[in-house]
Write an enzyme that holds these catalytic residues in place. Structure first.
Site, PDB file in Angstrom:
ATOM      1  N   ASP A 173      -2.759  49.987  41.586  1.00  0.00           N
ATOM      2  CA  ASP A 173      -1.852  49.966  42.733  1.00  0.00           C
ATOM      3  C   ASP A 173      -1.509  48.539  43.160  1.00  0.00           C
ATOM      4  OD1 ASP A 173      -0.583  51.530  44.969  1.00  0.00           O
ATOM      5  OD2 ASP A 173      -1.842  50.170  46.140  1.00  0.00           O
TER       6      ASP A 173
ATOM      7  N   GLU B  50       1.236  48.973  38.516  1.00  0.00           N
ATOM      8  CA  GLU B  50       2.361  49.154  39.437  1.00  0.00           C
ATOM      9  C   GLU B  50       2.836  47.753  39.806  1.00  0.00           C
ATOM     10  OE1 GLU B  50       3.895  50.851  43.699  1.00  0.00           O
ATOM     11  OE2 GLU B  50       1.970  49.854  43.531  1.00  0.00           O
TER      12      GLU B  50
END
Ligand code: TEU
Ligand code: CA
Length: 522
Positions: free
Chosen positions: A202, A248
């Site tokens: 993330d 990401e």
């Protein structure tokens, strides 16, 4: 060309809270997911990525992790997670979990210890605590803004401030501290030991901060030091067989993006350039070419993403006059033509499925769910809504629980009311209704994903010469030709043996506007 599973996989994204509810409390969970594994197997996916499933106060839908080594009680138990992994594997489906390294929850053990231990302590060194500016430290240490709105600093009772690039409930870790580095290596091993095949990282570009910088995103976006972190993670992944790292990485510059995919860093990363691209042939061709040009020299497979839990649903986006996407302006409430939007979303799906590399499908995309824009303000859960001063409606509209079956809410999702209400019109969009309909979005995805396994996936493409400017036409190694007409007028199909799949009805040998087709050629 390497044959490893992830290079050409179709990866299905499960937002667990909204996938399926096994115990009737209105919140999706592992029991619900396990019961629906046959659905995902039938759909034809190669892997499942789950958004964070860890214990969390849910200040940001689970991206505020309180314990990286356990499962959120409302989702289930660690034992159930292990059973899920085994059951998916038995169906030939790989599993990918989401690790959030930039920040934890303010309820996570380390942060509670840091509050307790006080200024100057080793416990505070795991985060970014600072004294404030101004006569009595009443001003934040610098003017950085939170990505969710408001200042990126919050003051605590003893007068120090801590940094949070997202919500105040998400304090940022200090990645200059070797303890933080070690801790996450251990977390990776914890999940690899339990059999997960991949890790989605993330906010991967945000971990390193330059505190002396006066502000703006350049102070914490893509600083050179992040690469050393991912080299360490790669070494951990290499301790195991066939495990992957997926970043990401939202960066406008493809050259900088590509650096994360060097052979000793991540295996793949989400291609957000394609997701943000407008529904225009020239723009899409340019995005595809740029993506291939940055990936192929590195030997990394590109990925193709049309949606996820942070962005506007494709049928809504493509039905608007402006078909671009940007976090800065979500275009909430901009009129959208549902017929046009669905038509284009179907064509976009066949385009994305035909491109070389990995594919991501976000739950509900295969049902053609629209963005839900009329959620009552008091029911909105995304911290962006409040933190933007109720100006940005946030991401709840793409996170509404899935409709599975039946004529009324909760549409087979569970037993009672769902945590976000489902629109009554979703009666026509349930998985049950669509499975029985040969022209539904679900049938298109299911057929496309199965053909893709056989004929597409990893590799490269060759653009067909002679196609009109408003047409995308390319051939894959298997001989499959994909043609997408983004113009207003129907166009003739190139020579072919047979039509394998079309996103909408053809007019004889003509491909109508906003339609895509897969052709078998010699
Ligand atoms: O998102 C990172 C991120 O910066 C954006 O996608 C963000 O959602 C957007 O800028 C907001 O407008 C990841 C997750 O995908 C997202 O759901 C989390 O909220 C965020 O990290 C924080 O963990
Ligand atoms: Ca539940």
């Amino acid at each position: 060309m390497s044959e490893t599973w992830w290079r050409g996989a179709a990866i299905y994204q499960v937002y667990l809270r909204s996938f399926a509810d096994g115990n009737g409390d209105g919140i999706g969970d592992l029991a619900g997911l396990r019961a629906r594994l046959p659905y995902l197997s039938d759909l034809g996916v190669g892997a499942i990525w789950l958004n964070p499933w860890y214990p969390s106060p849910m200040a940001d839908g689970g991206y505020d992790v309180a314990d990286y080594r356990d499962i959120e009680p409302s989702f289930g138990t660690l034992a159930e997670a292990e059973e899920f992994i085994a059951e998916a594997h038995a169906l030939g489906i790989k599993t990918i979990t989401d690790i959030v390294p930039n920040h934890g929850s303010d309820q996570q053990k380390w942060f509670l210890q840091a509050l307790e231990a006080g200024p100057g302590s080793a416990e505070r060194e795991r985060f970014h605590f600072r004294e404030g500016r101004g006569e009595s430290g009443e001003l934040p240490p610098n003017d950085w803004k939170s990505i969710f709105g408001g200042p990126a600093w919050t003051r605590i009772a003893d007068g120090e401030w801590y940094l949070h690039l997202f919500a105040p409930e998400q304090p940022d870790f200090n990645w200059d501290n070797p303890e933080v580095v070690e801790e996450f290596h251990d977390v990776l091993r914890f999940w690899f030991d339990r059999g997960v095949d991949g890790i989605r990282i993330d906010s991967a570009a945000l971990l390193v901060k330059d505190m002396d910088s006066l502000g703006g995103e350049e102070a914490y976006t893509d600083l050179d030091g992040v690469h050393e972190i991912y080299r360490g993670w790669r070494r951990v992944a290499e301790e195991y067989a066939d495990r992957i790292l997926i970043g990401e990485v939202w960066l406008p510059d493809q050259e900088r993006f590509a650096q994360y995919l060097r052979p000793d860093e991540m295996h793949t990363a989400f291609n957000f350039d394609f997701l943000a691209c407008t529904w225009e042939a020239a723009a899409l061709r340019c995005s595809i070419d740029l993506t291939l040009a940055t990936h192929i020299p590195l030997g990394a497979p590109p990925t193709w993403v049309l949606s996820n839990h942070d962005v506007t649903r494709p049928v809504t986006k493509y039905g608007r006059a402006d078909t671009s996407f940007s976090h800065a302006d979500r275009k909430h409430g901009m009129p959208s033509d549902p017929v046009l939007g669905e038509r284009r979303a179907r064509a976009a799906a066949l385009l994305a499925m035909a491109l070389p590399g990995g594919l991501y499908v976000y739950q509900g995309e295969e049902l053609g769910l629209p963005e839900v824009e009329d959620i009552a303000d008091e029911l909105r859960q995304d911290p962006i809504w409040i933190r933007s001063g109720r100006t940005d409606h946030g991401r709840d509209g793409c996170r509404v629980p899935l409709p599975w079956s039946g004529d009324e809410p909760p549409f087979g999702f569970g037993a009672g009311p769902t945590w976000l209400p489902q629109p009554l019109e979703w009666k026509a969009l349930t998985a049950e209704a669509q499975a029985a309909n040969p022209t539904s979005m679900f049938t298109l995805y299911r057929t496309g994903l199965h053909l893709r396994r056989e004929l597409l996936g990893d590799g490269t493409l060759t653009w067909l010469s002679g196609a009109q400017d408003e047409v995308l036409a390319f051939r894959r190694e298997s001989g499959l030709v994909c043609v997408v007409n983004l113009g207003q007028e129907p166009v003739s199909l190139p020579e072919h043996e047979s039509v394998l799949l079309a996103s909408g009805p053809l007019e004889g040998n003509l491909l109508p506007s906003d339609t895509a087709v897969w052709l078998r050629t010699a």
